[in-house]
Scaffold this active site. Sequence first.
Site, PDB file in Angstrom:
ATOM      1  CG  ASP A 136     -45.525 -13.669  10.995  1.00  0.00           C
ATOM      2  OD1 ASP A 136     -46.859 -13.535  10.713  1.00  0.00           O
ATOM      3  OD2 ASP A 136     -44.900 -15.359  11.079  1.00  0.00           O
ATOM      4  CG  ASP A 163     -49.917 -17.655  10.518  1.00  0.00           C
ATOM      5  OD1 ASP A 163     -49.177 -17.714   9.987  1.00  0.00           O
ATOM      6  OD2 ASP A 163     -51.000 -17.685  10.989  1.00  0.00           O
ATOM      7  CD  GLU A 182     -48.573 -19.080   5.966  1.00  0.00           C
ATOM      8  OE1 GLU A 182     -47.282 -20.610   6.218  1.00  0.00           O
ATOM      9  OE2 GLU A 182     -49.369 -19.607   6.347  1.00  0.00           O
ATOM     10  CG  HIS A 196     -41.659 -20.638  10.347  1.00  0.00           C
ATOM     11  ND1 HIS A 196     -41.670 -19.943   9.371  1.00  0.00           N
ATOM     12  CD2 HIS A 196     -43.047 -20.743  10.949  1.00  0.00           C
ATOM     13  CE1 HIS A 196     -43.049 -19.592   9.584  1.00  0.00           C
ATOM     14  NE2 HIS A 196     -43.648 -19.888  10.396  1.00  0.00           N
ATOM     15  CG  ASP A 197     -44.529 -23.169   8.736  1.00  0.00           C
ATOM     16  OD1 ASP A 197     -44.712 -23.557   9.910  1.00  0.00           O
ATOM     17  OD2 ASP A 197     -45.182 -22.532   8.437  1.00  0.00           O
TER      18      ASP A 197
HETATM   19  C1  NOJ Z   1     -48.337 -20.862   9.699  1.00  0.00           C
HETATM   20  C2  NOJ Z   1     -47.356 -20.852  10.146  1.00  0.00           C
HETATM   21  O1  NOJ Z   1     -46.213 -20.588   9.459  1.00  0.00           O
HETATM   22  C3  NOJ Z   1     -47.147 -21.590  11.333  1.00  0.00           C
HETATM   23  O2  NOJ Z   1     -46.370 -21.858  11.815  1.00  0.00           O
HETATM   24  C4  NOJ Z   1     -48.551 -22.515  12.056  1.00  0.00           C
HETATM   25  O3  NOJ Z   1     -48.214 -23.154  13.031  1.00  0.00           O
HETATM   26  C5  NOJ Z   1     -49.819 -21.530  11.516  1.00  0.00           C
HETATM   27  N1  NOJ Z   1     -50.002 -20.878   9.924  1.00  0.00           N
HETATM   28  C6  NOJ Z   1     -51.157 -21.269  12.383  1.00  0.00           C
HETATM   29  O4  NOJ Z   1     -51.400 -19.938  12.134  1.00  0.00           O
END
Ligand code: NOJ
Length: 544
Positions: free
Chosen positions: A114, A216, A279, A339-340
């Site tokens: 990541d 990210d 992402e 994970h989000d």
């Molecule tokens: C995306 C990540 O997947 C998430 O978990 C994170 O809180 C935010 N970006 C900020 O880095």
Amino acid sequence: MFLSFFRKNKKQPLPWYKTSVVYQIYPSSFQDSNGDGVGDIRGIINRLPYLQDGTENSLGIGAVWLCPIYTSPMKDFGYDIADFYNIDSRFGTLKDFDELVLGLHKRNIKIIMDLVINHTSSKHPWFKESRSSKTNWKRDWYIWRDPKPDGSPPNNWVSVFGGPAWTIDPETNQYYLHQFLPDQPDLNWRNEYVIYEMQNILQFWLERGVDGFRVDAFGHLLEDGLFRDDVVIKDQKNNIDDYASYMHNYSTNRPELTRVIDVLTSTAKQKPDTFIVFETYLDLHQLVNMYNLHESKQYAPFNFNFISMPWNAVEYRKFVDDFDKLLQNHTPTYVFGNHDRPRLISRLDEKRARVCAMLLLTLRGMPFIYYGEEIGMEDVTIEKKDIRDGFALTSLLPGVSRDPARTPMQWNTEKNAGFSTYTPWLPVASNYEEMNIEVEEKNPQSMLSLYKSLIHYRNNSRILQEGSYQSIETGSPDIFGYIRTLRGEKKRILVLLNFKDGEIKISIPHLGKIIFSTTGDVARNTIFSKETTMCPYEGIVVEI
Ligand code: NOJ
């Protein structure tokens, strides 16, 4: 057996990112090795045989994406980095990391790190320097702006986590930008020193053996140079702090991001076959546009559309038809969870999650599996006192916590599901005694058995890995069907997915044998005849 497996796989003429199933590990929750209740690198090392042991007993994945393990105060669980060149002590050391890379590579598994480069932690030495005075040479490494004459923030941008994206720093009376928590100040990607540092970071991890990066918050890396207000979505004007009330046309996805792709892909190019996944939450046309922004074929945006798409065979078909056709030589990506987001099975149900698994693993491109999805892990209810997610702790909005989808991996029936000998950092699912790897491994009808079968079938199938995709008329709006074909191969693979909770009779002009059914009721090698009845929410793979 073990050795011959690796020999066979070494000769892959296709790059790994075209053939590998990617498995996402959330390190805090995978396996604790030192009894502190938090997962760590050594825990992952101990569990490598589960991921790939060269036989069909293991899961069979080809790449791992590790959520951040860098030094961090953990306000956003690693997405707030205080040192890009080191490992957080809760996860281990650089030595452990090197051992992990070695262990993964020995098993023919690639590693994707990541890369959190939109922001740092507010505890990062760069930010400490930057905030120390207006004239510090690192001031411009972050984004500082004067207040408006009335003292309010420079513009209306809001943070993804709610509330203004600006926080005033009383020392110098300027606001700094943070598109996420105030503890995550945004770096200034227009500053050449920042870009230079980022290149160094990539290089450092490439030299340590990393094969790819997951970037990210890509869309947030650059903002409008004139800092214009984002457009307010009319009907939602009532909540100015809510991220959903704006179009974010000036604070995200700026055209200048092409430069970032250029910087990252050209740095990564130093090591052949390095692949970068960005992402971004984009619709079909925006996704295709992003693939075409740059000549490199060694990057892809995440395609999250399956996460939000209504459960409808016609829509799924339309999306995949267009996506596959428009991408041509690029690598499509497919994701059902991370994970989000709430877990797949909690958004749908077990039967449909099985259909999703079949779809994910039979399309052309890069499939991503979020840890635990393969055993059907569900969202776990977290009591208020146990909430850990920084987003949930600071947000005024209800139900935003991401903790339910981040709970410890369920390995076996032992205490804490075999994850840790100590109280885990997040509670373990209460049904772990029935839903865990050890139990599911013994059950040929389990979710895990389905995932394993599909992954191994895909690993051995050039047709699925690189064959073309063509959807077919199934005679029912509820059945999404497609055929995968590879030039030179007599065999073709037909996939039929029933999106309806009811039986459907279909008539398809093909004869073949059914290799898998998501219901687990159809034995391998059953004949598929032209007239077939699909069970409710059933998916089948047929060799024709
Ligand atoms: C995306 C990540 O997947 C998430 O978990 C994170 O809180 C935010 N970006 C900020 O880095």
